[in-house]
Design an enzyme around this catalytic site. Structure first.
Site, short mmCIF file in Angstrom:
data_model
loop_
_atom_site.label_atom_id
_atom_site.label_comp_id
_atom_site.label_asym_id
_atom_site.label_seq_id
_atom_site.Cartn_x
_atom_site.Cartn_y
_atom_site.Cartn_z
N ASN A 147 0.85 -1.19 0.00
CA ASN A 147 0.00 0.00 0.00
C ASN A 147 0.88 1.24 0.00
OD1 ASN A 147 -2.42 -1.53 0.19
ND2 ASN A 147 -2.05 -1.81 2.38
N HIS A 192 6.78 -1.68 3.03
CA HIS A 192 6.58 -3.10 3.37
C HIS A 192 5.72 -3.76 2.31
CE1 HIS A 192 3.54 -0.61 5.40
NE2 HIS A 192 2.69 -1.58 5.21
#
Ligand code: 5GP
Ligand code: ZN
Length: 112
Positions: free
Chosen positions: A85, A98
């Protein structure tokens, strides 16, 4: 290392996490709020805000290689999802890049 960044703290070991793999450049640990039977987060040790800020191809490859290894290790290499995201519009809540590695159940599409 940014002292106020949660994932930098996890990388340093000052905040505990369930680490499933680590090497010189990356760490993989279980998400605290799993959305699938396997839900692992893969991060670089280096503090980089999001995927959009990654400029080092070798580092990005290392992150992907870790995702590949963890998928094998978790026994989900036959089917899984990786997602990163970027920004508030995509729901990024921790500003340290991440990859989510999700597997162990049937995934639906489109994601929410
Ligand atoms: P994002 O919303 O930025 O794409 O993903 C951040 C993820 O970090 C979320 O899935 C959330 O559950 C996870 N998370 C937040 N705080 C912690 C924590 O302290 N430990 C672990 N292992 N995961 C966390
Ligand atoms: Zn960080």
């Amino acid at each position: 290392m940014t002292t106020e960044c949660l994932f930098c703290q996890i990388a340093e070991g000052t905040t505990p996490s369930d680490i499933v793999y680590q090497d010189n450049a990356t760490i993989a640990f279980r998400d605290i709020n799993p959305q699938a039977p396997t839900h692992v987060l893969i991060i670089p040790r280096e503090h980089i805000e999001s995927f959009h800020h990654v400029r080092d191809a070798q580092l990005w490859y290392a992150i992907l290689q870790t995702a590949h290894k963890v998928a094998e290790q978790e026994g989900i290499s036959g089917g899984y999802r990786i997602v990163s995201n970027v920004g508030t519009a995509a729901g990024q809540s921790v500003e340290h890049v991440h990859i989510h590695l999700l597997g162990g159940r049937q995934m639906s599409w489109p994601p929410g």
